[in-house]
Design an enzyme around this catalytic site. Structure first.
Site, PDB file in Angstrom:
ATOM      1  N   CYS A  95      -9.392   8.175   6.149  1.00 33.19           N
ATOM      2  CA  CYS A  95      -8.678   7.086   6.820  1.00 33.19           C
ATOM      3  C   CYS A  95      -9.069   6.918   8.290  1.00 33.19           C
ATOM      4  O   CYS A  95     -10.154   6.446   8.567  1.00 33.19           O
ATOM      5  CB  CYS A  95      -7.181   7.254   6.618  1.00 33.19           C
ATOM      6  SG  CYS A  95      -6.310   5.693   6.780  1.00 33.19           S
ATOM      7  N   ARG A 128      -0.637  -4.474   6.474  1.00 34.62           N
ATOM      8  CA  ARG A 128      -1.165  -3.153   6.141  1.00 34.62           C
ATOM      9  C   ARG A 128      -1.416  -3.071   4.642  1.00 34.62           C
ATOM     10  O   ARG A 128      -0.693  -3.677   3.845  1.00 34.62           O
ATOM     11  CB  ARG A 128      -0.186  -2.055   6.564  1.00 34.62           C
ATOM     12  CG  ARG A 128       0.001  -1.934   8.050  1.00 34.62           C
ATOM     13  CD  ARG A 128       0.757  -0.666   8.416  1.00 34.62           C
ATOM     14  NE  ARG A 128      -0.041   0.531   8.210  1.00 34.62           N
ATOM     15  CZ  ARG A 128      -1.012   0.935   9.028  1.00 34.62           C
ATOM     16  NH1 ARG A 128      -1.309   0.247  10.114  1.00 34.62           N
ATOM     17  NH2 ARG A 128      -1.695   2.039   8.777  1.00 34.62           N
ATOM     18  N   HIS A 191      -5.566   9.054   1.121  1.00 32.24           N
ATOM     19  CA  HIS A 191      -4.782  10.163   1.671  1.00 32.24           C
ATOM     20  C   HIS A 191      -4.293  11.003   0.520  1.00 32.24           C
ATOM     21  O   HIS A 191      -4.622  10.778  -0.618  1.00 32.24           O
ATOM     22  CB  HIS A 191      -3.562   9.608   2.400  1.00 32.24           C
ATOM     23  CG  HIS A 191      -3.855   9.154   3.773  1.00 32.24           C
ATOM     24  ND1 HIS A 191      -4.142  10.014   4.787  1.00 32.24           N
ATOM     25  CD2 HIS A 191      -3.884   7.917   4.297  1.00 32.24           C
ATOM     26  CE1 HIS A 191      -4.329   9.325   5.895  1.00 32.24           C
ATOM     27  NE2 HIS A 191      -4.187   8.044   5.630  1.00 32.24           N
TER      28      HIS A 191
HETATM   29  N1  GLN Z   1      -5.124   3.749  12.230  1.00 28.51           N
HETATM   30  C1  GLN Z   1      -5.810   3.359  11.071  1.00 28.51           C
HETATM   31  C2  GLN Z   1      -5.312   2.103  10.360  1.00 28.51           C
HETATM   32  O1  GLN Z   1      -4.137   1.802  10.382  1.00 28.51           O
HETATM   33  C3  GLN Z   1      -5.816   4.527  10.118  1.00 28.51           C
HETATM   34  C4  GLN Z   1      -4.477   4.877   9.625  1.00 28.51           C
HETATM   35  C5  GLN Z   1      -4.468   6.114   8.850  1.00 28.51           C
HETATM   36  O2  GLN Z   1      -5.218   7.065   9.122  1.00 28.51           O
HETATM   37  N2  GLN Z   1      -3.564   6.144   7.905  1.00 28.51           N
HETATM   38  O3  GLN Z   1      -6.099   1.383   9.797  1.00 28.51           O
END
Ligand code: GLN
Length: 241
Positions: A95, A128, A191
Site C-alpha cells: 500500500c 477511497r 493489506h
Molecule cells: N496513503 C495511501 C492512500 O491512501 C496509502 C494508504 C495505505 O497504506 N492504506 O492511498
C-alpha cells in the site's frame, strides 16, 4: 544453517492493519524449513542504513502523513535501495510502501516524491477504494486474497502486475490489474496481513530470497497449509462466483 535476514522498514510509522503479520509469517515459514530468520527493524530513531547483508526488505502501509515522512527519509537511501532491487534483492511493499516505490504520489495540494524504483506513479482519487479483494496470478493456482484501502490510484505503465482482479478495485479501479512484480520486488495494495492468507505468495517470495542467498538451492519443503488454504478458499468462495 542458512540464515535469511529480513529488514522491516519503519514499522513505527508504516504498520496498518497488522502489516507486521507478514514478517511473522515469513519468519515462521522459514523456521519451519530449518532456515534461520533474523528480523531487524529500521525506525525513525536509526541511522546507518545498510542493505549489504539483507535478503528481504518489507515496507508496510500508512496514512499520507506518515508516508510523506518515510519518503523524505528514504530519499537519502534511494540509490542503495535501487541497486539492491536491480541486483535481485527481494522487496515486499504494501500500500503506502508500494506507492513510495514509484516516481511520485500526487495529492490534491502537494506531490510527494517517491524513490523511483518502479516506473509507476500514483494520483489521489475522489473516493477511497476499500474492501475485500481477490486476484489470480500467473505463478500459482491459489487465488490471492486480501483487503484494500487506498485513496491513491497507481498507474503501472509497462510493468507486470502481481495479479488480475477477480473481485475488488486493484491499482487504479479500471485496468483490472493489481500490484507490480519487478525482478524480486513484489508491490501490492493488499493489506491483511497478506502473507498468512496466501501461503503460495509467501513461498514465492521466500524462494526468491533463499535462491539469491544460495544459488544451488532448488525449492522449499512443503508445509501443512490446510488451515491457511481453508481461510483463503473461504474468501474466494464468498466473493468470486
Ligand atoms: N496513503 C495511501 C492512500 O491512501 C496509502 C494508504 C495505505 O497504506 N492504506 O492511498
Amino acid at each position: 544453517m542458512m540464515k535469511i535476514k529480513i529488514l522491516h522498514l519503519y514499522p513505527d510509522l508504516l504498520n496498518l492493519y497488522g502489516d507486521k503479520g507478514n514478517i511473522e509469517c515469513m519468519r515462521s515459514r522459514l523456521e519451519r524449513r530449518g532456515i534461520e530468520a533474523q528480523v531487524v527493524s529500521y525506525t525513525c530513531e536509526d541511522t546507518g542504513f545498510d542493505l549489504s547483508d539483507v535478503d528481504i526488505v518489507f515496507i508496510g502501509g500508512g496514512s499520507d502523513r506518515e508516508q510523506k515522512i518515510v519518503c523524505g527519509r528514504l530519499l537519502e537511501h534511494k540509490n542503495a535501495i535501487k541497486d539492491y532491487a536491480e541486483n535481485g534483492g527481494v522487496i515486499v511493499a504494501v500500500c503506502g510502501g508500494y506507492q513510495l516505490l514509484g516516481k511520485y504520489y500526487r495529492l490534491e495540494d502537494e506531490t510527494i516524491e517517491g524513490l523511483g524504483i518502479l516506473d509507476i506513479y500514483t494520483e489521489q482519487g475522489k473516493k477511497r477504494l476499500i474492501g475485500n479483494i481477490v486476484l489470480e496470478a500467473d505463478f500459482t493456482d491459489e487465488k490471492i486474497v486480501g483487503f484494500e484501502n487506498h485513496g491513491g490510484r497507481t498507474y503501472i505503465g509497462d510493468h507486470k502486475p502481481l495479479g488480475r482482479v477477480l473481485y475488488g478495485f486493484g491499482n487504479d479501479e479500471k485496468s483490472g490489474a493489481e500490484g507490480v512484480v519487478y525482478k524480486n520486488v513484489v508491490a501490492t495494495y493488499l493489506h491483511g496481513p497478506l502473507l498468512p492468507k496466501n501461503p503460495a505468495l509467501c513461498d514465492h517470495i521466500l524462494t526468491a530470497a533463499v535462491k539469491r542467498a544460495d544459488p544451488d538451492f532448488t525449492e522449499l519443503a512443503p508445509l501443512d497449509d490446510e488451515l491457511e488454504k481453508k481461510a483463503n478458499e473461504y474468501i474466494v468462495n464468498r466473493f468470486v462466483k
